[in-house]
Design a protein around this motif. Structure first.
Motif, PDB file in Angstrom:
ATOM      1  N   GLY A 236      71.835 -38.833  -5.545  1.00 51.98           N
ATOM      2  CA  GLY A 236      73.084 -38.205  -5.980  1.00 51.98           C
ATOM      3  C   GLY A 236      73.171 -36.761  -5.531  1.00 51.98           C
ATOM      4  N   GLY A 237      72.080 -36.047  -5.642  1.00 49.50           N
ATOM      5  CA  GLY A 237      72.072 -34.655  -5.204  1.00 49.50           C
ATOM      6  C   GLY A 237      72.966 -33.779  -6.049  1.00 49.50           C
ATOM      7  N   GLY A 238      73.283 -32.626  -5.503  1.00 54.13           N
ATOM      8  CA  GLY A 238      74.141 -31.677  -6.208  1.00 54.13           C
ATOM      9  C   GLY A 238      75.523 -31.645  -5.594  1.00 54.13           C
ATOM     10  N   LYS A 239      76.335 -30.756  -6.125  1.00 58.73           N
ATOM     11  CA  LYS A 239      77.698 -30.650  -5.585  1.00 58.73           C
ATOM     12  C   LYS A 239      77.721 -29.641  -4.443  1.00 58.73           C
ATOM     13  CE  LYS A 239      79.230 -27.165  -8.825  1.00 58.73           C
ATOM     14  NZ  LYS A 239      80.264 -26.765  -9.742  1.00 58.73           N
ATOM     15  N   SER A 240      78.738 -29.756  -3.633  1.00 62.20           N
ATOM     16  CA  SER A 240      78.903 -28.866  -2.498  1.00 62.20           C
ATOM     17  C   SER A 240      79.383 -27.504  -2.981  1.00 62.20           C
ATOM     18  CB  SER A 240      79.909 -29.469  -1.514  1.00 62.20           C
ATOM     19  OG  SER A 240      80.119 -28.599  -0.444  1.00 62.20           O
ATOM     20  N   LYS A 241      79.006 -26.469  -2.253  1.00 64.34           N
ATOM     21  CA  LYS A 241      79.424 -25.114  -2.629  1.00 64.34           C
ATOM     22  C   LYS A 241      80.928 -24.949  -2.441  1.00 64.34           C
ATOM     23  CE  LYS A 241      74.961 -23.265  -1.555  1.00 64.34           C
ATOM     24  NZ  LYS A 241      74.088 -23.306  -0.439  1.00 64.34           N
ATOM     25  N   ASP A 242      81.429 -25.512  -1.350  1.00 66.96           N
ATOM     26  CA  ASP A 242      82.860 -25.449  -1.076  1.00 66.96           C
ATOM     27  C   ASP A 242      83.366 -26.865  -0.814  1.00 66.96           C
ATOM     28  OD1 ASP A 242      85.430 -24.720  -0.466  1.00 66.96           O
ATOM     29  OD2 ASP A 242      84.938 -23.750   1.447  1.00 66.96           O
ATOM     30  N   PRO A 243      84.165 -27.432  -1.702  1.00 72.05           N
ATOM     31  CA  PRO A 243      84.605 -28.819  -1.526  1.00 72.05           C
ATOM     32  C   PRO A 243      85.530 -29.015  -0.323  1.00 72.05           C
ATOM     33  CG  PRO A 243      85.599 -27.864  -3.485  1.00 72.05           C
ATOM     34  CD  PRO A 243      84.644 -26.857  -2.948  1.00 72.05           C
ATOM     35  N   ASN A 244      86.087 -27.946   0.230  1.00 70.19           N
ATOM     36  CA  ASN A 244      86.978 -28.070   1.381  1.00 70.19           C
ATOM     37  C   ASN A 244      86.229 -28.123   2.710  1.00 70.19           C
ATOM     38  OD1 ASN A 244      89.274 -28.006  -0.266  1.00 70.19           O
ATOM     39  ND2 ASN A 244      89.221 -25.769  -0.322  1.00 70.19           N
ATOM     40  N   VAL A 245      84.937 -27.826   2.676  1.00 68.25           N
ATOM     41  CA  VAL A 245      84.134 -27.792   3.906  1.00 68.25           C
ATOM     42  C   VAL A 245      83.143 -28.943   3.863  1.00 68.25           C
ATOM     43  CG1 VAL A 245      82.515 -26.432   5.276  1.00 68.25           C
ATOM     44  CG2 VAL A 245      84.363 -25.287   4.061  1.00 68.25           C
ATOM     45  N   PHE A 246      83.108 -29.745   4.945  1.00 68.88           N
ATOM     46  CA  PHE A 246      82.158 -30.852   5.053  1.00 68.88           C
ATOM     47  C   PHE A 246      80.874 -30.329   5.688  1.00 68.88           C
ATOM     48  CE2 PHE A 246      80.302 -34.383   7.490  1.00 68.88           C
ATOM     49  CZ  PHE A 246      80.057 -35.240   6.452  1.00 68.88           C
ATOM     50  N   ASN A 247      79.765 -30.473   4.974  1.00 70.47           N
ATOM     51  CA  ASN A 247      78.483 -30.034   5.491  1.00 70.47           C
ATOM     52  C   ASN A 247      77.594 -31.263   5.702  1.00 70.47           C
ATOM     53  OD1 ASN A 247      76.148 -28.721   6.203  1.00 70.47           O
ATOM     54  ND2 ASN A 247      76.008 -27.487   4.328  1.00 70.47           N
ATOM     55  N   PRO A 248      77.412 -31.725   6.942  1.00 69.20           N
ATOM     56  CA  PRO A 248      76.615 -32.934   7.171  1.00 69.20           C
ATOM     57  C   PRO A 248      75.134 -32.771   6.834  1.00 69.20           C
ATOM     58  CG  PRO A 248      77.333 -31.961   9.258  1.00 69.20           C
ATOM     59  CD  PRO A 248      77.981 -31.178   8.169  1.00 69.20           C
ATOM     60  N   LYS A 249      74.634 -31.525   6.829  1.00 71.66           N
ATOM     61  CA  LYS A 249      73.218 -31.322   6.488  1.00 71.66           C
ATOM     62  C   LYS A 249      72.941 -31.633   5.020  1.00 71.66           C
ATOM     63  CE  LYS A 249      72.137 -28.025  10.077  1.00 71.66           C
ATOM     64  NZ  LYS A 249      71.710 -26.676  10.405  1.00 71.66           N
ATOM     65  N   GLU A 250      73.927 -31.433   4.157  1.00 75.31           N
ATOM     66  CA  GLU A 250      73.755 -31.772   2.746  1.00 75.31           C
ATOM     67  C   GLU A 250      73.881 -33.282   2.526  1.00 75.31           C
ATOM     68  OE1 GLU A 250      76.494 -29.634   0.318  1.00 75.31           O
ATOM     69  OE2 GLU A 250      75.629 -27.691   0.789  1.00 75.31           O
TER      70      GLU A 250
END
Length: 104
Positions: free
Chosen positions: A56-70
């Motif tokens: 599940g992990g954590g939430k993204s810092k910015d939901p508008n930006v897709f970060n494939p590393k996360e």
């Protein structure tokens, strides 16, 4: 002259005449799983839960930006499924493991 033979009257057999040892309720049932089996089951459940939490992990810092590393990190794609499958293997082992005590 023909003589008839008289038969003795028959009495119905009662269930009280049976010995108590043949009754199925008189047997002592051994527990299905021992203490060690439950310990292994708990370990398996912890592994499964840990794998699900890591996936599940954590939430993204910015939901508008897709970060494939996360999203596609080693932890989520490789480590978490291995932990979940390992947890299921431990659960199967715990179920099929025989009790080590004599008489069980």
């Amino acid at each position: 002259m023909a003589t008839t033979k008289k038969e003795a009257p028959t009495t119905p057999k009662s269930t009280a005449a049976r010995p108590a040892a043949s009754a199925p309720a008189a047997r002592q049932q051994a527990p299905l799983f021992g203490k060690e089996n439950y310990r292994w089951m708990l370990i398996g459940l912890v592994l499964i839960a840990l794998g699900l939490i890591l996936m599940g992990g954590g939430k993204s810092k910015d939901p508008n930006v897709f970060n494939p590393k996360e999203i596609y990190s080693f932890t989520r794609i490789t480590l978490a499924p291995i932990l979940i499958l390992g947890g299921f293997v431990v659960e199967i082992f715990a179920i099929f493991r025989k009790n080590t005590k004599e008489g069980q």
